[in-house]
Design a protein around this motif. Structure first.
Motif, mmCIF file in Angstrom:
data_model
loop_
_atom_site.group_PDB
_atom_site.id
_atom_site.type_symbol
_atom_site.label_atom_id
_atom_site.label_comp_id
_atom_site.label_asym_id
_atom_site.label_seq_id
_atom_site.Cartn_x
_atom_site.Cartn_y
_atom_site.Cartn_z
ATOM 1 N N GLY A 361 0.779 -1.232 0.000
ATOM 2 C CA GLY A 361 0.000 0.000 0.000
ATOM 3 C C GLY A 361 0.808 1.279 0.000
ATOM 4 O O GLY A 361 0.271 2.356 -0.314
ATOM 5 N N ALA A 362 2.102 1.208 0.331
ATOM 6 C CA ALA A 362 2.924 2.422 0.422
ATOM 7 C C ALA A 362 2.924 3.244 -0.865
ATOM 8 O O ALA A 362 2.912 4.482 -0.800
ATOM 9 C CB ALA A 362 4.357 2.057 0.832
ATOM 10 N N PRO A 363 2.952 2.608 -2.054
ATOM 11 C CA PRO A 363 2.914 3.425 -3.286
ATOM 12 C C PRO A 363 1.671 4.309 -3.359
ATOM 13 O O PRO A 363 1.753 5.472 -3.782
ATOM 14 C CB PRO A 363 2.919 2.371 -4.396
ATOM 15 N N PHE A 364 0.512 3.791 -2.969
ATOM 16 C CA PHE A 364 -0.715 4.588 -2.979
ATOM 17 C C PHE A 364 -0.611 5.762 -1.999
ATOM 18 O O PHE A 364 -1.095 6.861 -2.271
ATOM 19 C CB PHE A 364 -1.916 3.722 -2.606
ATOM 20 N N LEU A 365 0.014 5.522 -0.861
ATOM 21 C CA LEU A 365 0.162 6.585 0.127
ATOM 22 C C LEU A 365 1.095 7.675 -0.397
ATOM 23 O O LEU A 365 0.882 8.872 -0.143
ATOM 24 C CB LEU A 365 0.696 6.001 1.441
ATOM 25 N N TYR A 395 -6.743 7.694 -2.720
ATOM 26 C CA TYR A 395 -5.523 6.875 -2.755
ATOM 27 C C TYR A 395 -5.109 6.419 -1.358
ATOM 28 O O TYR A 395 -4.641 5.299 -1.168
ATOM 29 C CB TYR A 395 -4.389 7.640 -3.435
ATOM 30 N N ALA A 396 -5.287 7.289 -0.373
ATOM 31 C CA ALA A 396 -4.941 6.902 1.003
ATOM 32 C C ALA A 396 -5.844 5.760 1.477
ATOM 33 O O ALA A 396 -5.387 4.829 2.151
ATOM 34 C CB ALA A 396 -5.062 8.105 1.933
ATOM 35 N N ASN A 397 -7.121 5.825 1.117
ATOM 36 C CA ASN A 397 -8.040 4.742 1.481
ATOM 37 C C ASN A 397 -7.686 3.446 0.756
ATOM 38 O O ASN A 397 -7.849 2.359 1.314
ATOM 39 C CB ASN A 397 -9.485 5.146 1.166
#
Length: 452
Positions: A361-365, A395-397
């Motif tokens: 998920g880090a890329p989205f964050l 994107y954070a969600n």
């Protein structure tokens, strides 16, 4: 006399056939009554019928043992009867399914249940418990998806290491294989969630898909708990300060051993121990023996310039690295582009990073952070500039949904972005947009968002 004997023999055969037919009919009736009670969860009544059914009709149906599992689990859960006898009964049900009905059930899953039950109720030795789970893992790795079985399997490996049954390298091998499996199932769930989130954003999510999304989010959360437990169990044994002395002691004797060097690099890269002399020496030694995608990635990590670094990493991608390394390369390139303010290029790399590893998920964050920081440059009006934050929150969600390891931070970020976006009163008072309208951003973001 001869005719009389023949007649008696015929009668005997017919009697036997009739008896077997009668027995078969009895088994059918017994099984039907037993199954109805079990389906109705009348487990105490079904328990009374289970013993006679197993004794007289042991191979009548796999359902006898499948329902038998539930019956014994019910008795154990509610402390009914003698625990030891109930555990024996449960194991008998599971083992009979494996031996007598392998074509009907998933043998690997049942063996996992056997191993987990043995561990839970202290049946057999640690080695016997571990070997049962190891066999299940080796037999069908794709089916080894039970979070409890995973945790038990690794706990038993740790106990074997502590008892001196296996050495540190063998313990690491168990860790490597199990983590790879956990990441595989996380990625599978993460990919499903990402696809469903896209449908949700477009307003096309059905009620069944919503339930599936929620179920997959629970699944991926459970696997996150398993990963945390496994890493916690391994503890400091796999930290850089433990790995480096372990491998440095053998380097001179094994620097020409391709398999050994590959293992060293895999572990050092997994723990990001890439800024030490051992890593540099190992990469160069392995690249001389057999240049590969992995060594190209390693050389990229120690390159002195970004241009050289990217060239090595692109070479690694072309040669075909694992999904995990592919994700890491794109993520590192994304960070480099982000640092330089090249947000469009960074976003492409971050999207590629998650595509290679859907549970990351880090890329989205990172994308969310870039979008939010571009509010002043990606909208023509005050409303549009603030509306950028809705995209950032989206994107954070996404990050929170696919990656339980950063869920808390990602949800906090999403709440912060939504707080900066236009609120209900702003939407009501706006002359530009009303609820349901679409706001498009033609800057590097290249996306749109519906006004809630």
């Amino acid at each position: 006399m001869k005719k009389r004997n023949l007649l008696l023999a015929a009668i005997a055969v017919l009697s036997l056939a009739f008896a077997k037919a009668q027995e078969a009919d009895d088994c059918t009736v017994m099984l039907q009554i037993f199954a109805e009670n079990a389906k109705a969860r009348s487990y105490d009544e079904a328990y009374k019928q289970l013993g006679p059914l197993v004794e007289k009709c042991p191979k009548a149906s796999a359902a006898i043992y499948q329902y038998g599992e539930r019956i014994y689990e019910h008795r154990l859960r509610n402390n009914i009867g003698n625990e030891e006898e109930n555990v024996k009964g449960l194991l008998k049900m599971l083992r009979t399914e494996v031996t007598d009905f392998p074509e009907i059930i998933n043998v690997s899953k049942k063996e996992s249940e056997i191993g987990r039950t043995m561990f839970k109720y202290n049946v057999g030795t640690v080695d016997e418990q571990f070997e049962m789970l190891q066999h299940a893992f080796d037999l069908d790795r794709e089916s080894f998806t039970d979070p409890n079985a995973m945790i038990t399997y690794f706990e038993l490996a740790k106990r074997r290491y502590e008892a001196g049954t296996i050495d540190l390298q063998e313990f690491f091998d168990v860790y490597d294989n199990l983590v790879a499996q956990i990441e595989t199932v996380q990625d599978e769930r993460g990919k499903i969630i990402t696809e469903l989130l896209e449908k949700e954003a477009a307003g096309e999510l059905t009620s069944d898909e919503q339930k599936n999304k929620e179920a997959q989010e629970i699944n991926i959360k459970n696997y996150g708990i398993v990963m945390k437990s496994v890493n916690g169990t391994l503890g400091q044994l796999a930290d850089c300060d433990k790995l480096i002395p372990l491998y440095e002691a053998d380097f001179e004797n094994k620097k020409d051993n391709e398999a050994w060097l590959s293992n060293v690099l895999r572990r050092l890269q997994a723990k990001e121990c890439t800024d030490v002399p051992l890593y540099i020496s190992s990469v160069k030694a392995l690249h001389e023996i057999n240049p590969s995608a992995r060594t190209a990635y390693g050389l990229g990590n120690i390159a002195e310039t970004q241009k050289e670094q990217f060239e090595y990493w692109d070479q690694a991608l072309e040669l075909g690295v694992s999904n995990d390394l592919q994700s890491k390369i794109h993520y590192k390139k994304g960070l480099a582009y982000k640092k330089q303010g090249q947000y469009g290029s960074a976003k492409r790399e971050f999207i590629a990073s998650n595509a290679a590893k859907p549970s990351f998920g880090a890329p989205f964050l990172q994308i969310a952070n870039m979008i939010a920081s571009s509010a002043n440059s990606c909208g023509d009006t005050v409303f549009e500039k603030r509306a950028v934050n809705w995209v950032a929150a989206r994107y954070a969600n996404k990050a929170a949904s696919v990656d339980p390891s950063i869920r808390s931070n990602a949800l906090q970020a999403a709440a912060s972005y939504n707080g900066r976006a236009p609120q209900s009163q702003d939407i009501f008072m706006s002359k530009e947009y009303k609820s349901g309208d679409t706001v498009s951003f033609n800057c590097w973001i290249g996306e749109s968002v519906r006004v809630p």
